[in-house]
Design a protein around this motif. Structure first.
Motif, PDB file in Angstrom:
ATOM      1  N   ASP A   1       3.229  -1.273   0.255  1.00  0.00           N
ATOM      2  CA  ASP A   1       3.984  -0.399   1.152  1.00  0.00           C
ATOM      3  C   ASP A   1       3.575  -0.541   2.618  1.00  0.00           C
ATOM      4  O   ASP A   1       3.989   0.261   3.453  1.00  0.00           O
ATOM      5  N   ALA A   2       2.768  -1.555   2.938  1.00  0.00           N
ATOM      6  CA  ALA A   2       2.215  -1.651   4.286  1.00  0.00           C
ATOM      7  C   ALA A   2       3.278  -1.790   5.365  1.00  0.00           C
ATOM      8  O   ALA A   2       3.107  -1.297   6.482  1.00  0.00           O
ATOM      9  N   MET A   3       4.390  -2.472   5.048  1.00  0.00           N
ATOM     10  CA  MET A   3       5.417  -2.726   6.049  1.00  0.00           C
ATOM     11  C   MET A   3       6.577  -1.724   5.988  1.00  0.00           C
ATOM     12  O   MET A   3       7.466  -1.771   6.818  1.00  0.00           O
ATOM     13  N   THR A   4       6.537  -0.841   5.020  1.00  0.00           N
ATOM     14  CA  THR A   4       7.644   0.109   4.865  1.00  0.00           C
ATOM     15  C   THR A   4       7.197   1.560   4.952  1.00  0.00           C
ATOM     16  O   THR A   4       8.036   2.457   5.021  1.00  0.00           O
ATOM     17  N   GLN A   5       5.889   1.802   4.955  1.00  0.00           N
ATOM     18  CA  GLN A   5       5.393   3.180   4.944  1.00  0.00           C
ATOM     19  C   GLN A   5       4.250   3.337   5.924  1.00  0.00           C
ATOM     20  O   GLN A   5       3.333   2.515   5.965  1.00  0.00           O
ATOM     21  N   ASP A   6       4.286   4.405   6.711  1.00  0.00           N
ATOM     22  CA  ASP A   6       3.208   4.717   7.652  1.00  0.00           C
ATOM     23  C   ASP A   6       2.121   5.481   6.898  1.00  0.00           C
ATOM     24  O   ASP A   6       2.377   6.575   6.380  1.00  0.00           O
ATOM     25  N   PRO A   7       0.908   4.936   6.803  1.00  0.00           N
ATOM     26  CA  PRO A   7      -0.148   5.612   6.049  1.00  0.00           C
ATOM     27  C   PRO A   7      -0.599   6.937   6.654  1.00  0.00           C
ATOM     28  O   PRO A   7      -1.336   7.692   6.012  1.00  0.00           O
ATOM     29  N   THR A   8      -0.160   7.232   7.890  1.00  0.00           N
ATOM     30  CA  THR A   8      -0.518   8.512   8.501  1.00  0.00           C
ATOM     31  C   THR A   8       0.645   9.497   8.508  1.00  0.00           C
ATOM     32  O   THR A   8       0.553  10.558   9.122  1.00  0.00           O
ATOM     33  N   ASN A   9       1.733   9.158   7.823  1.00  0.00           N
ATOM     34  CA  ASN A   9       2.877  10.060   7.696  1.00  0.00           C
ATOM     35  C   ASN A   9       2.576  11.079   6.601  1.00  0.00           C
ATOM     36  O   ASN A   9       2.509  10.733   5.423  1.00  0.00           O
ATOM     37  N   MET A  10       2.405  12.345   6.974  1.00  0.00           N
ATOM     38  CA  MET A  10       2.001  13.374   6.018  1.00  0.00           C
ATOM     39  C   MET A  10       3.030  13.578   4.904  1.00  0.00           C
ATOM     40  O   MET A  10       2.695  14.050   3.818  1.00  0.00           O
ATOM     41  N   ALA A  11       4.275  13.197   5.158  1.00  0.00           N
ATOM     42  CA  ALA A  11       5.329  13.410   4.161  1.00  0.00           C
ATOM     43  C   ALA A  11       5.303  12.371   3.052  1.00  0.00           C
ATOM     44  O   ALA A  11       5.822  12.615   1.953  1.00  0.00           O
ATOM     45  N   THR A  12       4.691  11.215   3.307  1.00  0.00           N
ATOM     46  CA  THR A  12       4.762  10.131   2.318  1.00  0.00           C
ATOM     47  C   THR A  12       3.402   9.584   1.899  1.00  0.00           C
ATOM     48  O   THR A  12       3.305   8.914   0.876  1.00  0.00           O
ATOM     49  N   THR A  13       2.362   9.848   2.649  1.00  0.00           N
ATOM     50  CA  THR A  13       1.059   9.236   2.369  1.00  0.00           C
ATOM     51  C   THR A  13       0.325   9.965   1.253  1.00  0.00           C
ATOM     52  O   THR A  13       0.735  11.036   0.790  1.00  0.00           O
ATOM     53  N   THR A  14      -0.778   9.366   0.832  1.00  0.00           N
ATOM     54  CA  THR A  14      -1.710   9.994  -0.104  1.00  0.00           C
ATOM     55  C   THR A  14      -3.070  10.066   0.577  1.00  0.00           C
ATOM     56  O   THR A  14      -3.322   9.338   1.546  1.00  0.00           O
ATOM     57  N   PRO A  15      -3.973  10.928   0.104  1.00  0.00           N
ATOM     58  CA  PRO A  15      -5.296  10.995   0.745  1.00  0.00           C
ATOM     59  C   PRO A  15      -6.016   9.654   0.773  1.00  0.00           C
ATOM     60  O   PRO A  15      -6.616   9.290   1.792  1.00  0.00           O
TER      61      PRO A  15
END
Length: 402
Positions: free
Chosen positions: A43-57
């Protein structure tokens, strides 16, 4: 008596150099974790790891811990520059900073950029930490002729005040482009002579951090401070920066244009609290990262272990390691590319973030990233150790640039 005093002096120098290189090595090892995630996480190119709506701890902290890399790297570059000023004339140091800074900028545009993209046509330039360090060194080559306190105060003022731009709207597109290069950085892609350029690291804020590192280098002057005094300054300043970060973040106003917000759980609220801005490095970001870095410098100074020896090796050859780890990660990515069934034809038909790195339908779950990261470090360690040994027994002018 003279021999004992001289030995103490040499031991102090050795410890001083080692702890700086050890901490630099640690943050450069962490840097490889972030870049391994970029190339291999599904998901590195499709998801922001700091987006609280989609990330995991786990994903969030995998990204967050690497926030310490760039500011510590730039800060310690400034510290090393101060240490060089103790054995070089200002004219000699200015020339070295100018030429090495220019070399780093050229390297970012050529061998480093190609390592990231594997694009022989250089159709896209992504200006990152080598660009920031190179430009900062060029600026410092002129500032180095000023008094030490002028540089120290300049570093503090730049770091404290550049977030004033958060409240400034620039309507003129040409003015905004110029400011984007030096101060703002909004990740806008620019087109120039058939190529695209994205400036990830605005120059001025990172120059401020390098100047802070230069100022802190004074504590490593053994003619002025003892190791005990130095560690006291490091701990006091580190705790003060962490305290300032907490206060500014609780106030939730000046120092970062991205305020934290209450989330669905306490864990995610804490993550939001820590989620400060790196591009450009906000005041809160600088305090959050440099504070613990100073504490680490104090804690690790008297430590000698197998771990610190390995990290010391990475830290003594920073540019060589940086260039090497980019190519190692990218070549491993090429291998996975073909293992997952992609072909050369896909390079021209599917969207690619980098060469052989499809934006979608490629990669591995996060659990695989950590062992791959360790593999990258192992593959980088032995060449880095060889080059470190080569540098230690050869006195060639170009070794100071690689």
């Amino acid at each position: 008596m003279f021999t004992t005093a001289n030995q103490y002096f040499m031991d102090t120098i050795t410890k001083r150099i080692q702890v700086i290189d050890v901490v630099r090595g640690i943050i450069m090892a962490l840097m490889a974790l972030d870049h391994t995630r970029d190339y291999f996480h599904i998901d590195a190119m499709t998801q922001d790891p700091t987006n609280m709506a989609t990330t995991t701890p786990l994903l969030f902290f995998t990204r967050w811990i690497t926030h310490y890399c760039a500011p510590t790297f730039v800060f310690l570059s400034g510290t090393s520059i101060y240490l060089q000023s103790l054995r070089k004339t200002k004219k000699e140091l200015a020339w070295f900073l100018f030429t090495r800074g220019l070399w780093l900028v050229i390297a970012e545009l050529t061998i480093v950029g190609f390592g990231w993209s594997f694009d022989p046509f250089f159709r896209f330039f992504f200006l990152q930490v080598m660009w920031a360090i190179g430009c900062s060194m060029i600026i410092l080559s002129g500032l180095i002729f000023f008094n030490y306190w002028v540089l120290a105060v300049a570093g503090v003022v730049i770091t404290l005040t550049h977030n004033l731009m958060d409240y400034t709207f620039i309507s003129d597109p040409e003015m905004r482009t110029a400011l984007n290069v030096f101060l703002i950085t909004d990740f806008k892609v620019y087109s120039l002579l058939g190529t695209k350029i994205m400036i990830a690291y605005a120059v001025l804020p990172w120059t401020g951090i390098m100047l802070l590192g230069y100022a802190a280098g004074h504590w490593y002057n053994t003619k002025v401070y003892t190791p005990v005094q130095r560690r006291k300054f490091l701990v006091t300043t580190g705790c003060a920066l962490i305290g300032l970060f907490i206060i500014l973040r609780l106030v939730n106003s000046y120092g970062d244009f991205k305020p934290w917000q209450h989330q669905a759980s306490e864990v995610y609220t804490f993550m939001s609290f820590l989620n400060v801005t790196k591009y450009p490095p906000s005041l809160m970001y600088a305090c959050m990262t440099l504070g613990p870095a100073l504490l680490l410098l104090a804690v690790l100074e008297p430590v000698h272990s197998r771990f610190t020896t390995i990290m010391n090796t990475f830290g003594r050859v920073p540019f060589f390691y940086y260039l090497l780890h980019v190519y190692v990660i990218h070549f491993l990515c090429v291998g996975l590319y073909f293992i997952e069934g992609f072909t050369f034809n896909d390079l021209f038909t599917k969207p690619m973030a980098f060469g052989f790195r499809p934006e979608e339908g490629f990669g591995l779950p996060l659990g695989y990233i950590y062992p791959l990261w360790i593999l990258v470090l192992i593959l980088c360690y032995y060449p880095s150790r060889w080059y470190d040994n080569y540098k230690s027994i050869h006195n060639k002018w170009w070794l100071g640039y690689i």
